[in-house]
Scaffold this active site. Sequence first.
Site, PDB file in Angstrom:
ATOM      1  N   ALA A 157       0.863  -1.189   0.000  1.00 21.47           N
ATOM      2  CA  ALA A 157       0.000   0.000   0.000  1.00 21.47           C
ATOM      3  C   ALA A 157       0.894   1.232   0.000  1.00 21.47           C
ATOM      4  O   ALA A 157       1.842   1.313   0.783  1.00 21.47           O
ATOM      5  CB  ALA A 157      -0.894   0.000   1.229  1.00 21.47           C
TER       6      ALA A 157
ATOM      7  N   ALA B  26       4.535   4.141   2.857  1.00 20.71           N
ATOM      8  CA  ALA B  26       4.031   2.894   2.269  1.00 20.71           C
ATOM      9  C   ALA B  26       4.149   1.775   3.284  1.00 20.71           C
ATOM     10  O   ALA B  26       4.779   1.947   4.327  1.00 20.71           O
ATOM     11  CB  ALA B  26       4.850   2.532   1.033  1.00 20.71           C
ATOM     12  N   LYS B  27       3.547   0.668   3.002  1.00 17.90           N
ATOM     13  CA  LYS B  27       3.740  -0.534   3.834  1.00 17.90           C
ATOM     14  C   LYS B  27       3.388  -1.750   2.998  1.00 17.90           C
ATOM     15  O   LYS B  27       2.487  -1.708   2.169  1.00 17.90           O
ATOM     16  CB  LYS B  27       2.847  -0.481   5.069  1.00 17.90           C
ATOM     17  CG  LYS B  27       3.162  -1.532   6.106  1.00 17.90           C
ATOM     18  CD  LYS B  27       4.473  -1.262   6.827  1.00 17.90           C
ATOM     19  CE  LYS B  27       4.290  -0.861   8.238  1.00 17.90           C
ATOM     20  NZ  LYS B  27       5.400  -0.283   8.911  1.00 17.90           N
ATOM     21  N   GLY B  28       4.125  -2.825   3.223  1.00 12.03           N
ATOM     22  CA  GLY B  28       3.831  -4.075   2.524  1.00 12.03           C
ATOM     23  C   GLY B  28       3.595  -5.177   3.530  1.00 12.03           C
ATOM     24  O   GLY B  28       3.928  -5.029   4.710  1.00 12.03           O
TER      25      GLY B  28
END
Length: 428
Positions: free
Chosen positions: A72, A117-119
């Site tokens: 995201a 962001a982050k995954g």
Amino acid sequence: MSHAVSPPNGEAIWEHSPAYQRALSNFDAAADVLNLDPNTASRLRRPERIMIVSVPIRRDNGKIEVFTGYRAQHNDSLGPYKGGIRYHQDVDVGEVSALAMSMTWKCALVGLPLGGAKGAIRVDPLSLSYTESQQLTRRYTAEIGPIIGPEVDIPAPDMGTNERHMAWIMDTYSQRHGRATPEVVTGKPVDVGGSVLRTESTGRGVVYTIEEAAGEVGLTLKGSTAVLHGFGNLGTYAALELVKRGVKVIAVGDVSGGYVNEKGLDIPAMFDYARTHRTLEGCAGADRIGPEDVLTIPCDVLVPAAIGHVITGANVNKLRCRILAEGANGPTTPDADVVLQRQGVHIIPDILCNAGGVTVSYFEWVQGGMNFFWSEDEIDQRLSNLLRAAYSRVRDFARERNVSTRTAANCVAIAKVDRVMRLRGLYA
Ligand code: GLU
């Protein structure tokens, strides 16, 4: 167990998750104080992009299993997207999106030229063998490959991942692009272009902010007591730093349980134990309780250092601490937050408290970009300066506007992103 979100119209699939709703509630509180332009707010309330991927691997037993992965990207007004990759069995699109938003605020608050962001991969990291973990990481990197890159989006470790995973990401990306590209990811081993102190940085940063908070509330750290909920990368290094300052760590909890010793735990020994055994299961020198029970042990400093939303309306009245140092992302639900404020607990909000990790990630990215590496002292000094300056900005805003430290931190960050968005204008 279902983790599906069921949006009424198939749009905004992240919005219906409780984690995203909590992020929005914090955002809205700050936007109110700032009197933020509703046009800007409507943009910032949504992630800019979410990628959902299927990640197949061949398990050691020969069977193919397909996992769900996410990346995201919330906002890149200040610079390339930045944020970790989490491996956890309960993660979903809403939580990843909420965490991506919080990365935007974290970078803005510290003054880094990076977005948020982050995954994640929805998997229990402890269920994976070394080979499975490597396959999963490489295939996930290939799947999100089109939207990451050294000037676009730079992943890093988060819960359930570490420098080993980052080396695999670096290698996979580099193979696909035909040249070594260490700057595509941070948190790498020092030998493959990582930065000294990156591993220790999040825990160390937590303790720098605790030092500032102790000064503010008049607590002498030497001889004070601390409890940590979580004993992974952040928890272990924060505990070691606290012990160095003469703090008695009387309880820690990890996935296997809670470990208590009122006389003070032997943290260096527990650090070594957790390294070799992956969890604290079976470690000596402590009484055993439930992992969540450590949160309510009376102490001066409580550090949630694991998953989010562990301090809720259900247990907040039992908490007994003077300083709540939010090492974890989003450990406190909005209803519990109100109670803690009423009780006069001094909260160091997550985006300030755990910003040390992304700060040294930024240093790693800068050093990798110019192929020139700084000394440990230089990095430590820069980390300390940036975090303490961010702490002062939050403290000053909270005092001037008479708002909570959480709202102050969000306001300082959102105001910065708002300024940059206005200067850049809308491309339409
Ligand atoms: N995952 C860490 C965080 O939540 C670090 C992110 C990074 O270094 O980019 O802040």
